[in-house]
Scaffold this active site. Structure first.
Site, PDB file in Angstrom:
ATOM      1  N   GLY A   1      69.166  81.620 126.156  1.00  0.00           N
ATOM      2  CA  GLY A   1      69.525  80.413 125.428  1.00  0.00           C
ATOM      3  C   GLY A   1      70.637  80.666 124.436  1.00  0.00           C
ATOM      4  N   THR A   2      71.472  79.657 124.251  1.00  0.00           N
ATOM      5  CA  THR A   2      72.579  79.748 123.304  1.00  0.00           C
ATOM      6  C   THR A   2      73.181  78.359 123.143  1.00  0.00           C
ATOM      7  OG1 THR A   2      74.642  80.894 122.804  1.00  0.00           O
ATOM      8  CG2 THR A   2      74.316  80.208 125.056  1.00  0.00           C
ATOM      9  N   THR A   3      74.127  78.233 122.247  1.00  0.00           N
ATOM     10  CA  THR A   3      74.905  77.001 122.117  1.00  0.00           C
ATOM     11  C   THR A   3      76.347  77.368 121.807  1.00  0.00           C
ATOM     12  OG1 THR A   3      72.980  75.825 121.220  1.00  0.00           O
ATOM     13  CG2 THR A   3      75.124  74.771 120.984  1.00  0.00           C
TER      14      THR A   3
ATOM     15  N   LYS B   1      79.526  85.780 119.890  1.00  0.00           N
ATOM     16  CA  LYS B   1      79.622  85.052 121.152  1.00  0.00           C
ATOM     17  C   LYS B   1      81.007  84.473 121.409  1.00  0.00           C
ATOM     18  CE  LYS B   1      74.739  83.851 121.166  1.00  0.00           C
ATOM     19  NZ  LYS B   1      73.739  82.771 121.290  1.00  0.00           N
TER      20      LYS B   1
ATOM     21  N   SER C   1      71.689  76.358 126.317  1.00  0.00           N
ATOM     22  CA  SER C   1      70.451  75.579 126.257  1.00  0.00           C
ATOM     23  C   SER C   1      70.492  74.509 125.179  1.00  0.00           C
ATOM     24  CB  SER C   1      69.263  76.519 126.002  1.00  0.00           C
ATOM     25  OG  SER C   1      69.462  77.252 124.792  1.00  0.00           O
TER      26      SER C   1
END
EC number: 3.4.25.1
Length: 272
Positions: free
Chosen positions: A55-57, A88, A185
């Site tokens: 998960g990440t944004t 990131k 996510s």
């Protein structure tokens, strides 16, 4: 005269297919080889390894003064938070950035590989590679490894001779050009804020605030996103980091604590 050739005959043993050497080879355990005519079907039938949920944004959008790129910094393996300080947003060259979503090792390796190829292109052609060319180069590389377990969802953002550029590239070799993207996510939550507040003619300050607020609201609702919100701006002079704020501090900025007023009600007690 007849020559005696009996001494020239070979006495070395001759092994046949039924001998113990070949019998041992036939008993050796083997594995199935992929059918070259249906490689994708072979991959689907193969037993897959355990892959924890990720998960990440991350997000990026083009506006009047360039490209704004933002991301959180949390790394997770299923329900376990493994790090709160992952970078990131990766610098490919002084005028181009890439984002990470998916497997951390896959994204870091292929961004590093892309940076090397972009530098070699610059040395060979005496000019920087375009954002279009870099994204196409990465998409072609990832397409050759499709079906092999890579997990990459990246955005390539930068500034070249034609102006700002933004592309989305995934591990299947897909490549999309657009004005704004969000990957990870937490992207549904980030898209809600981004689509509501996006305007092409924003200032750099307004664009950075929109990107920061979109990432924050994603971390507020998505358990796999969190840590620090990093915001970068890519313009004619290259990329520059604008802000890096902890989501805990941003929470009190967007939702300030207001002291609650307690009203005491006086009740008269009438004695018997």
């Amino acid at each position: 005269m007849k020559l005696d050739t009996s001494g020239l005959e070979s006495t070395a043993p001759i092994f046949r297919r039924s001998d113990f050497v070949f019998d041992g080879l036939q008993m050796t355990p083997s594995f199935d080889l992929p059918n070259p005519t249906d490689f994708d079907g072979f991959q689907k039938e193969a037993v897959q390894m355990v892959k924890p949920a990720k998960g990440t944004t991350t997000l990026a959008f083009i506006f009047k003064h360039g490209v704004m790129v933002a991301a959180d910094s949390r790394a997770s393996m299923g329900g376990y938070i493994s790090s709160q300080s992952v970078k990131k947003i990766i610098e490919i060259n002084p005028y181009m950035l890439g984002t990470m979503a998916g497997g951390a090792a896959d994204c870091q390796f292929w961004h590093r590989n892309l940076g090397i190829k972009c530098r070699l292109h610059e040395l060979a052609n005496k000019r920087r590679i375009s954002v279009t060319g870099a994204s196409k180069l990465l998409a072609n590389i990832l397409y050759n490894y499709r079906g092999m377990g890579l997990s990459v969802g990246t955005m390539i953002a930068g500034w070249d001779e034609t102006g700002p550029g933004l592309y989305y590239v995934d591990s299947e070799g897909g490549r999309l050009k657009g004005m704004r993207f969000s990957v990870g996510s937490g992207s549904p939550y980030a898209y809600g804020v981004l689509d509501n507040g996006y305007k092409y003619d924003m200032t750099v300050e307004e664009a950075s605030e929109l990107a920061r607020r979109a990432i924050y609201h994603a971390t507020y609702r998505d358990g796999a996103s969190g840590g620090v919100v990093s915001v970068y701006h890519v313009g004619p002079d290259g990329w520059k980091k604008v802000t890096g704020d902890d989501v805990g501090d941003l929470h009190f900025q967007y939702y300030p604590v207001v002291p609650a007023t307690v009203e005491q009600e006086m009740v008269e007690v009438v004695g018997a």
